[in-house]
Design an enzyme around this catalytic site. Sequence first.
Site, PDB file in Angstrom:
ATOM      1  N   GLU A  59      40.543  46.826  40.679  1.00 28.59           N
ATOM      2  CA  GLU A  59      40.758  45.494  40.138  1.00 28.59           C
ATOM      3  C   GLU A  59      42.057  45.438  39.340  1.00 28.59           C
ATOM      4  O   GLU A  59      42.420  46.409  38.675  1.00 28.59           O
ATOM      5  CB  GLU A  59      39.578  45.100  39.236  1.00 28.59           C
ATOM      6  CG  GLU A  59      38.216  45.260  39.919  1.00 28.59           C
ATOM      7  CD  GLU A  59      37.042  45.126  38.958  1.00 28.59           C
ATOM      8  OE1 GLU A  59      37.189  44.435  37.924  1.00 28.59           O
ATOM      9  OE2 GLU A  59      35.979  45.716  39.239  1.00 28.59           O
TER      10      GLU A  59
ATOM     11  N   GLU B  98      36.307  35.627  36.302  1.00 26.81           N
ATOM     12  CA  GLU B  98      35.038  36.173  35.816  1.00 26.81           C
ATOM     13  C   GLU B  98      34.998  36.012  34.307  1.00 26.81           C
ATOM     14  O   GLU B  98      36.008  36.192  33.622  1.00 26.81           O
ATOM     15  CB  GLU B  98      34.921  37.661  36.169  1.00 26.81           C
ATOM     16  CG  GLU B  98      33.693  38.356  35.573  1.00 26.81           C
ATOM     17  CD  GLU B  98      33.685  39.864  35.808  1.00 26.81           C
ATOM     18  OE1 GLU B  98      32.828  40.544  35.215  1.00 26.81           O
ATOM     19  OE2 GLU B  98      34.548  40.352  36.566  1.00 26.81           O
TER      20      GLU B  98
END
Length: 420
Positions: free
Chosen positions: A224, A335
């Site tokens: 990520e 997120e």
Amino acid sequence: MACSFHFVALLLLLVFFSLSSASASATSGHSSGGNATGTATLRPGLKQRRIRALLNKLNKPSVKTIESPDGDFIDCVPSHLQPAFDHPELRGQKPLDPPERPKNYNSTIPGGSREGAVVVQAWHATGEVCPEGTVALRRTTEKDLLRASSLRRYGRKPARRSTRRDSTSSGHEHAVGYVNSEKYYGAKASVNVWSPRIGDPSEFSLSQIWVLSGSFGNDLNTIEAGWQVSPELYGDSSARFFTYWTTDAYQETGCYNHNCRGFVQTTNKIAIGAAITPESVYNGRQFDITLMIWKDPKHGHWWLELGPGVVVGYWPSGLFTHLAHHARMVQFGGEIFNTRPTGSHTATQMGSGHFPGEGFDRAAYFRNLEVVDWDNSIIRASNLKLLADHPGCYDIQGGFNSYWGTYFYYGGPGRNVKCP
């Protein structure tokens, strides 16, 4: 006289028991009754020793230190001494040279507000640079560790009971676009940078690319990278460039940035964890960054580039199980972490803090979504699927045009009339 004597003796006895009781209560209060107080009072030395040991593990000897205007310290560490090389499989190695970029690579994607511009971080305002042969590392401080909810899990995302993207119980909420119909060897996109409001210091909001493989069980591998606002991790509300990885669905492996042994940095120009500047302005100018992750066909490592031509470093393939071969899914989007998933919803924002329907200059976006295929070629991310697991709080809307290619707007304010 006898009565007087017995009265005095009785009085002294009562005083003795009273003092003994008070002393016992005080001792009890400092030992186990209130754990936090007891630990702080009776065992301050142990906690300090653990903090010092962790700081010594994370911060390596530097040849130069740059003090950033925002309070960060950027240490210029000889590249072969960085934390990654404490890993047993990497010990004694040196950083590799960057491989060739994927085919069809173009460092200046049209449609941005800063085409061809180098990503700027707050510490660059000093005009100082790290010498060649070193890497720029944001120093971890004692204050960083004292803010952490757990020293053992410092620098990791909160553990989740489920990694399913539609989970309502883990506290992790998403608005993402994803592809999962092929084998993937990388991804690329541009995302505009904001500083969303965080409702609770232990929560965060981020926007990133995920490269994933394995199931959504305990064997999930992820890579990520993106930008993040996390008061607990960084001590402020600035948007910061970050990386993350895990091989067991965020349980025991992996971490943010350089907070564990893994990611190998190769640049002296960018500090992972440092603030990005400037940020986008609502109804004003937009600033975005371009991220690319790709797998080197020769050695199998996963490389990261930020902006045009700045190769940040790589995740060695030996860290992973499933991602040692290829990815099965690529995700782009936002997120947040909600610390109270069963109560009233958090007011932590995602993206700009505004819903995607507000469009350009107001909502957060990802544009020019691309993936790297089996032939090491960059191609458009087609058949993109959109998912918002809490659409009343954070939503997503996609599209395609000749200028932005595949794109979407995403985000939201968190708690509102549609998200009580």
